[in-house]
Design a protein around this motif. Structure first.
Motif, mmCIF file in Angstrom:
data_model
loop_
_atom_site.group_PDB
_atom_site.id
_atom_site.type_symbol
_atom_site.label_atom_id
_atom_site.label_comp_id
_atom_site.label_asym_id
_atom_site.label_seq_id
_atom_site.Cartn_x
_atom_site.Cartn_y
_atom_site.Cartn_z
ATOM 1 N N GLU A 175 -4.819 -5.160 -8.839
ATOM 2 C CA GLU A 175 -4.200 -3.947 -8.309
ATOM 3 C C GLU A 175 -5.257 -2.886 -8.009
ATOM 4 O OE1 GLU A 175 -0.763 -0.689 -9.673
ATOM 5 O OE2 GLU A 175 -0.957 -2.610 -10.730
ATOM 6 N N LEU A 176 -6.241 -2.788 -8.881
ATOM 7 C CA LEU A 176 -7.334 -1.837 -8.656
ATOM 8 C C LEU A 176 -8.175 -2.238 -7.447
ATOM 9 C CD1 LEU A 176 -8.528 -1.274 -12.342
ATOM 10 C CD2 LEU A 176 -7.211 0.310 -10.921
ATOM 11 N N MET A 177 -8.389 -3.533 -7.269
ATOM 12 C CA MET A 177 -9.166 -4.002 -6.121
ATOM 13 C C MET A 177 -8.421 -3.743 -4.813
ATOM 14 S SD MET A 177 -12.070 -4.975 -7.226
ATOM 15 C CE MET A 177 -12.710 -5.741 -5.726
ATOM 16 N N THR A 178 -7.111 -3.858 -4.843
ATOM 17 C CA THR A 178 -6.304 -3.554 -3.658
ATOM 18 C C THR A 178 -6.488 -2.088 -3.274
ATOM 19 O OG1 THR A 178 -4.645 -5.258 -4.113
ATOM 20 C CG2 THR A 178 -3.940 -3.399 -2.766
ATOM 21 N N ALA A 179 -6.447 -1.205 -4.272
ATOM 22 C CA ALA A 179 -6.651 0.221 -4.017
ATOM 23 C C ALA A 179 -8.087 0.498 -3.574
ATOM 24 C CB ALA A 179 -6.310 1.023 -5.274
ATOM 25 N N TYR A 180 -9.040 -0.187 -4.177
ATOM 26 C CA TYR A 180 -10.454 -0.025 -3.847
ATOM 27 C C TYR A 180 -10.720 -0.333 -2.370
ATOM 28 C CZ TYR A 180 -15.407 -1.533 -3.714
ATOM 29 O OH TYR A 180 -16.736 -1.721 -3.379
ATOM 30 N N ARG A 181 -10.039 -1.350 -1.848
ATOM 31 C CA ARG A 181 -10.235 -1.762 -0.458
ATOM 32 C C ARG A 181 -9.333 -1.003 0.508
ATOM 33 N NH1 ARG A 181 -10.449 -7.285 -2.929
ATOM 34 N NH2 ARG A 181 -12.674 -7.861 -2.903
ATOM 35 N N GLY A 182 -8.497 -0.119 -0.007
ATOM 36 C CA GLY A 182 -7.605 0.632 0.864
ATOM 37 C C GLY A 182 -6.494 -0.221 1.447
ATOM 38 N N GLU A 183 -6.114 -1.255 0.724
ATOM 39 C CA GLU A 183 -5.055 -2.136 1.191
ATOM 40 C C GLU A 183 -3.694 -1.643 0.711
ATOM 41 O OE1 GLU A 183 -7.642 -6.293 1.044
ATOM 42 O OE2 GLU A 183 -6.444 -5.678 -0.680
ATOM 43 N N VAL A 184 -2.659 -2.049 1.399
ATOM 44 C CA VAL A 184 -1.286 -1.767 0.985
ATOM 45 C C VAL A 184 -0.654 -3.099 0.598
ATOM 46 C CG1 VAL A 184 0.977 -0.927 1.685
ATOM 47 C CG2 VAL A 184 -1.086 0.224 2.508
ATOM 48 N N GLU A 185 -0.222 -3.205 -0.655
ATOM 49 C CA GLU A 185 0.330 -4.473 -1.118
ATOM 50 C C GLU A 185 1.803 -4.599 -0.780
ATOM 51 O OE1 GLU A 185 0.106 -7.385 -4.997
ATOM 52 O OE2 GLU A 185 0.242 -5.227 -5.345
ATOM 53 N N VAL A 186 2.161 -5.731 -0.211
ATOM 54 C CA VAL A 186 3.545 -6.072 0.076
ATOM 55 C C VAL A 186 3.858 -7.335 -0.722
ATOM 56 C CG1 VAL A 186 5.229 -6.727 1.830
ATOM 57 C CG2 VAL A 186 3.403 -5.120 2.405
ATOM 58 N N ILE A 187 4.835 -7.254 -1.613
ATOM 59 C CA ILE A 187 5.199 -8.398 -2.450
ATOM 60 C C ILE A 187 6.435 -9.067 -1.869
ATOM 61 C CG2 ILE A 187 5.896 -9.167 -4.749
ATOM 62 C CD1 ILE A 187 4.435 -6.735 -5.880
ATOM 63 N N VAL A 188 6.287 -10.325 -1.516
ATOM 64 C CA VAL A 188 7.391 -11.110 -0.962
ATOM 65 C C VAL A 188 7.839 -12.115 -2.021
ATOM 66 C CG1 VAL A 188 8.114 -12.701 0.853
ATOM 67 C CG2 VAL A 188 6.506 -10.854 1.384
ATOM 68 N N THR A 189 9.072 -11.978 -2.478
ATOM 69 C CA THR A 189 9.608 -12.863 -3.513
ATOM 70 C C THR A 189 10.637 -13.808 -2.918
ATOM 71 O OG1 THR A 189 9.319 -11.108 -5.171
ATOM 72 C CG2 THR A 189 10.749 -12.954 -5.764
ATOM 73 N N SER A 190 10.489 -15.092 -3.232
ATOM 74 C CA SER A 190 11.422 -16.112 -2.760
ATOM 75 C C SER A 190 11.904 -16.940 -3.945
ATOM 76 C CB SER A 190 10.753 -17.015 -1.724
ATOM 77 O OG SER A 190 9.589 -17.617 -2.271
#
Length: 227
Positions: free
Chosen positions: A140-155
């Motif tokens: 989660e910290l690495m996602t923020a570090y890279r300026g990414e927006v996380e989208v969680i797809v649950t199936s």
């Protein structure tokens, strides 16, 4: 218990810096985690992140690769023994050392010293059962570090590559991507049989529930109101 434990853990993070020949007294430096994580696993993840980035970006990426490899190993068909190891806080020193060596040899090449130190601290404090939560926090910290927006797809069941590709293409051209302010979307897949079918998409605190379970619940509500 957490309050008594935390100072000791933060002190151990400074030790990581000394062991890696980085600048001493890193706690006073400007390096900070890009966001605050909740709970004790979040403190472990944040301290590992700060210790790695205080050395350099390459070390941060190496620790990330180490943790991803460990996560994959735990989720693999051969990961049952590792799962047993991390869930048992009563292991003796010899068993713990052997288990850590196996855990840290999951990736390609030798794990970084910061990764070693993280798991040594987890083991010493009987917190190895938090391994996956710590890794999730680090990601989660690495996602923020890279300026990414996380989208969680649950199936309900694992998606095949063709379906994943179509979903990613659709999401990247959707309002979800537009609301991300031009940031890169990081799509994470999760499986939850309880949704029965369809998809649940979580993004920036919002949820789009397209699951079968949700539709069944809505139908039941309508039926109960009509009785």
């Amino acid at each position: 218990m957490a309050a008594r434990f935390t100072p000791r853990f933060l002190q151990s993070s400074a030790i990581w810096q000394d062991q890696n020949h980085a600048t001493r007294g890193y706690a006073t430096q400007s390096v900070r985690a890009p966001k605050q994580l909740e709970g004790l696993p979040g403190k472990y993840a944040s301290s590992a992140y700060v210790a790695a980035l205080s050395k350099d970006a390459k070390t941060l990426e190496k620790v990330e690769a180490d943790l991803r490899a460990i996560k994959s190993a735990l989720a693999s068909a051969e990961g049952a023994k590792l799962q047993t190891f991390i869930s048992n806080p009563t292991l003796g020193t010899a068993e713990r050392t052997k288990g850590l060596e196996q855990l840290l040899s999951s990736g390609k090449g030798k794990a970084d010293q910061i990764t070693h130190n993280l798991f040594q601290v987890l083991a010493e404090n009987g917190r190895l059962q938090d391994t996956e939560k710590v890794i999730d926090g680090f990601e989660e910290l690495m996602t923020a570090y890279r300026g990414e927006v996380e989208v969680i797809v649950t199936s309900a069941t694992p998606l095949d590559k063709a379906t994943v590709s179509r979903i990613e293409s659709s999401l990247k051209g959707s309002q979800i991507a537009a609301n991300g302010g031009g940031k890169t979307l990081k799509i994470t897949q999760k499986v939850n049989p309880a949704i029965q079918g369809g998809l649940v998409v979580d993004f920036a605190g919002s949820t789009v529930d397209l699951s079968v379970a949700s539709k069944v619940n809505k139908l039941n509500q309508l039926l109960s109101q009509g009785v």
